[in-house]
Design a protein around this motif. Structure first.
Motif, mmCIF file in Angstrom:
data_model
loop_
_atom_site.group_PDB
_atom_site.id
_atom_site.type_symbol
_atom_site.label_atom_id
_atom_site.label_comp_id
_atom_site.label_asym_id
_atom_site.label_seq_id
_atom_site.Cartn_x
_atom_site.Cartn_y
_atom_site.Cartn_z
ATOM 1 N N TRP A 1 0.844 -1.189 0.000
ATOM 2 C CA TRP A 1 0.000 0.000 0.000
ATOM 3 C C TRP A 1 0.883 1.244 0.000
ATOM 4 C CZ3 TRP A 1 -5.551 0.051 0.984
ATOM 5 C CH2 TRP A 1 -6.107 -1.223 1.084
ATOM 6 N N THR A 2 0.443 2.274 -0.681
ATOM 7 C CA THR A 2 1.157 3.552 -0.636
ATOM 8 C C THR A 2 0.147 4.679 -0.473
ATOM 9 O OG1 THR A 2 1.074 3.629 -3.058
ATOM 10 C CG2 THR A 2 3.158 2.878 -2.072
ATOM 11 N N ILE A 3 0.591 5.763 0.127
ATOM 12 C CA ILE A 3 -0.261 6.948 0.275
ATOM 13 C C ILE A 3 0.399 8.083 -0.497
ATOM 14 C CG2 ILE A 3 -1.328 8.564 1.894
ATOM 15 C CD1 ILE A 3 -1.025 6.412 4.073
ATOM 16 N N VAL A 4 -0.289 8.585 -1.508
ATOM 17 C CA VAL A 4 0.249 9.697 -2.313
ATOM 18 C C VAL A 4 -0.781 10.831 -2.383
ATOM 19 C CG1 VAL A 4 1.846 8.350 -3.754
ATOM 20 C CG2 VAL A 4 -0.537 8.578 -4.462
ATOM 21 N N PRO A 5 -0.333 12.096 -2.408
ATOM 22 C CA PRO A 5 -1.294 13.201 -2.535
ATOM 23 C C PRO A 5 -2.017 13.124 -3.880
ATOM 24 C CG PRO A 5 0.898 13.993 -1.947
ATOM 25 C CD PRO A 5 1.042 12.566 -2.353
ATOM 26 N N ASP A 6 -3.336 13.240 -3.825
ATOM 27 C CA ASP A 6 -4.149 13.074 -5.028
ATOM 28 C C ASP A 6 -4.875 14.370 -5.383
ATOM 29 O OD1 ASP A 6 -5.396 11.533 -7.094
ATOM 30 O OD2 ASP A 6 -7.210 11.449 -5.880
ATOM 31 N N PHE A 7 -5.232 15.118 -4.348
ATOM 32 C CA PHE A 7 -5.975 16.362 -4.541
ATOM 33 C C PHE A 7 -5.667 17.234 -3.324
ATOM 34 C CE2 PHE A 7 -9.933 18.727 -3.495
ATOM 35 C CZ PHE A 7 -10.065 19.490 -4.659
ATOM 36 N N THR A 8 -5.060 18.376 -3.553
ATOM 37 C CA THR A 8 -4.689 19.262 -2.452
ATOM 38 C C THR A 8 -5.317 20.624 -2.686
ATOM 39 O OG1 THR A 8 -2.587 18.087 -2.370
ATOM 40 C CG2 THR A 8 -2.731 20.124 -1.113
ATOM 41 N N HIS A 9 -5.908 21.172 -1.638
ATOM 42 C CA HIS A 9 -6.564 22.461 -1.813
ATOM 43 C C HIS A 9 -6.472 23.272 -0.532
ATOM 44 C CE1 HIS A 9 -9.246 25.195 -3.906
ATOM 45 N NE2 HIS A 9 -9.934 25.332 -2.785
ATOM 46 N N HIS A 10 -6.156 24.564 -0.689
ATOM 47 C CA HIS A 10 -6.154 25.452 0.478
ATOM 48 C C HIS A 10 -7.616 25.806 0.756
ATOM 49 C CE1 HIS A 10 -4.069 28.065 3.323
ATOM 50 N NE2 HIS A 10 -5.136 28.849 3.178
ATOM 51 N N ALA A 11 -8.238 25.045 1.642
ATOM 52 C CA ALA A 11 -9.699 25.053 1.754
ATOM 53 C C ALA A 11 -10.251 26.206 2.576
ATOM 54 C CB ALA A 11 -10.155 23.736 2.354
ATOM 55 N N HIS A 12 -9.589 26.529 3.677
ATOM 56 C CA HIS A 12 -10.168 27.476 4.638
ATOM 57 C C HIS A 12 -9.149 28.530 5.058
ATOM 58 C CE1 HIS A 12 -13.851 25.046 5.355
ATOM 59 N NE2 HIS A 12 -13.045 24.018 5.133
ATOM 60 N N SER A 13 -9.671 29.593 5.675
ATOM 61 C CA SER A 13 -8.788 30.658 6.173
ATOM 62 C C SER A 13 -8.365 30.396 7.620
ATOM 63 C CB SER A 13 -9.493 32.014 6.065
ATOM 64 O OG SER A 13 -10.710 31.968 6.788
ATOM 65 N N ALA A 14 -8.880 29.311 8.206
ATOM 66 C CA ALA A 14 -8.481 28.902 9.562
ATOM 67 C C ALA A 14 -8.330 27.379 9.571
ATOM 68 C CB ALA A 14 -9.541 29.351 10.562
ATOM 69 N N SER A 15 -7.919 26.825 10.711
ATOM 70 C CA SER A 15 -7.669 25.380 10.769
ATOM 71 C C SER A 15 -8.958 24.590 10.611
ATOM 72 C CB SER A 15 -6.997 25.019 12.089
ATOM 73 O OG SER A 15 -7.855 25.341 13.158
ATOM 74 N N LEU A 16 -8.814 23.364 10.092
ATOM 75 C CA LEU A 16 -9.976 22.484 9.894
ATOM 76 C C LEU A 16 -10.339 21.795 11.202
ATOM 77 C CD1 LEU A 16 -8.814 22.758 6.870
ATOM 78 C CD2 LEU A 16 -10.089 20.677 6.474
ATOM 79 N N SER A 17 -11.646 21.677 11.448
ATOM 80 C CA SER A 17 -12.110 21.088 12.708
ATOM 81 C C SER A 17 -12.932 19.821 12.504
ATOM 82 C CB SER A 17 -12.937 22.113 13.480
ATOM 83 O OG SER A 17 -13.918 22.678 12.627
ATOM 84 N N ALA A 18 -13.461 19.619 11.283
ATOM 85 C CA ALA A 18 -14.287 18.430 11.018
ATOM 86 C C ALA A 18 -14.238 18.077 9.536
ATOM 87 C CB ALA A 18 -15.727 18.683 11.438
ATOM 88 N N VAL A 19 -14.375 16.795 9.253
ATOM 89 C CA VAL A 19 -14.412 16.323 7.861
ATOM 90 C C VAL A 19 -15.354 15.125 7.775
ATOM 91 C CG1 VAL A 19 -12.344 14.879 8.165
ATOM 92 C CG2 VAL A 19 -12.984 15.598 5.866
ATOM 93 N N ALA A 20 -16.100 15.040 6.670
ATOM 94 C CA ALA A 20 -17.012 13.903 6.474
ATOM 95 C C ALA A 20 -17.025 13.530 4.997
ATOM 96 C CB ALA A 20 -18.415 14.240 6.946
ATOM 97 N N VAL A 21 -17.334 12.266 4.706
ATOM 98 C CA VAL A 21 -17.345 11.781 3.317
ATOM 99 C C VAL A 21 -18.581 10.944 3.048
ATOM 100 C CG1 VAL A 21 -14.830 11.722 3.044
ATOM 101 C CG2 VAL A 21 -15.987 9.709 3.920
ATOM 102 N N ASN A 22 -19.079 10.992 1.804
ATOM 103 C CA ASN A 22 -20.008 9.961 1.334
ATOM 104 C C ASN A 22 -19.437 9.413 0.036
ATOM 105 O OD1 ASN A 22 -20.752 11.767 -0.700
ATOM 106 N ND2 ASN A 22 -22.898 11.912 -0.088
ATOM 107 N N ASN A 23 -20.238 8.736 -0.790
ATOM 108 C CA ASN A 23 -19.637 8.071 -1.955
ATOM 109 C C ASN A 23 -19.191 9.052 -3.040
ATOM 110 O OD1 ASN A 23 -22.115 8.849 -2.893
ATOM 111 N ND2 ASN A 23 -22.609 6.891 -3.872
#
Length: 348
Positions: free
Chosen positions: A3-25
């Motif tokens: 297994w390997t972990i490589v950056p796939d999509f990087t984005h400067h998302a917010h003007s402050a630190s991230l506090s929560a993340v969620a995913v669906n399909n």
């Protein structure tokens, strides 16, 4: 399989630190101290827009299937979002203080939330109203349903209380030395707990005993995520040391330390983590495997037919002729299968 972990999509998302993340399909949503929720379309790898309904840090985000998203924040609101048009269907004043955590029942009919007003609240999601309020002795900062929806757990500092749904009473308590930062159900009765130290522990909900513990990182663990793929139970951990690590857990040998599959140094101070699984490519992978195995079965059948033909030639010419007719039909069937296979494998 490595297994390997490589950056796939990087984005400067917010003007402050991230506090929560969620995913669906399809989507990844991120919440931040900048009071916004950002949406990303993972199929197209693009920014999809922002949700601006809360005043205060977004504290929790959770999808229900492909249709709804629930968000909670420091303003005490829980918002229910439609994920087709991304509109706010309902905004509920859920707690007098901040909403610290929420969890949706597997049926999608109920949700639980905890806040800084020392209450645990049950929400009827069908009608969008409060169904039950329970007073807690202290502020809980995590609440989570089990996968089967039969029990739920609350976390108050370093203590996990396990509740049964049918009685709404505590059936057991797990206490750790340090404050708990993240918790996941691996199965309906096994919990993975990570705290303000480098160790991950697996506990039984039934006996409240520690089944296994191991040092996962060099610094405190901020988040933990579990998923299943091709019968493998995988655990992903994120730490303040900047590392994301993936572990393979053998449920039959739960007392053994999980094996490390891979790790990556993100060189960032990680705060939260989620795993987005590309179900479409996984399904394609599985259908390719199914096609290959069905071809193997066809080959096996035709070889059996040939063997039978050889046996039957000695006894009766009529049956031999009948069997001879079957073989070319088999070969004709296999040819288009191979063509389809080539089409499937050709890049889109």
């Amino acid at each position: 399989q490595s297994w390997t972990i490589v950056p796939d999509f990087t984005h400067h998302a917010h003007s402050a630190s991230l506090s929560a993340v969620a995913v669906n399909n399809r989507y990844v949503v991120t919440g931040s101290r900048d009071e916004t929720i950002q949406i990303y379309d993972m199929k197209k790898k693009i920014e999809h827009g922002a949700l601006l309904q809360h005043n205060g840090t977004i504290t929790c985000l959770e999808f229900y299937g492909t249709s709804h998203l629930l968000s909670g924040a420091e303003d005490g609101l829980i918002c229910i979002w439609n994920t087709k048009r991304w509109e706010c269907l309902k905004s509920i004043k859920a707690h007098k203080g901040q909403v610290t955590s929420l969890s949706i029942h597997p049926s999608g009919k109920l949700a639980l939330s905890v806040g800084t007003d020392k209450t645990l609240r049950t929400w009827n999601l069908v009608e969008g109203r409060s169904a039950f309020i329970k007073n807690l002795k202290q502020n809980a900062h995590i609440i989570k349903w089990s996968p089967d929806g039969e029990r739920y757990v609350t976390v108050i500092t370093n203590k996990v209380d396990i509740y049964r749904l049918d009685t709404a009473s505590i059936t057991g308590t797990i206490t750790t030395e340090r404050r708990i930062s993240s918790l996941r159900f691996i199965t309906d009765s096994i919990l993975a707990i990570a705290g303000d130290d480098e160790i991950i522990r697996f506990y039984s909900c039934d006996s409240q005993k520690c089944l296994c513990e191991f040092k996962a990182h060099e610094n405190r663990i901020k988040d933990i995520y579990t998923f299943e793929r091709e019968g493998q139970h995988l655990i992903v951990t994120a730490s303040s040391d900047g590392y994301i690590k993936m572990w393979n857990l053998d449920l039959d040998k739960i007392k053994d330390v999980p094996s490390l599959l891979c790790e990556v140094n993100t060189k960032a101070r990680l705060t939260c983590l989620a795993v987005w699984l590309d179900r479409a490519s996984e399904m394609k992978e599985n259908s390719d495997k199914a096609a290959t195995s069905s071809r193997a079965k066809e080959d096996e059948k035709s070889s059996i037919v040939r063997k039978k033909k050889a046996c039957w030639t000695d006894t009766s010419d009529k049956t031999a002729k009948k069997k001879r007719k079957i073989i070319p039909e088999k070969q004709e069937l296999e040819a288009p299968l191979q063509k389809k296979k080539k089409k499937l494998n050709s890049p889109a």
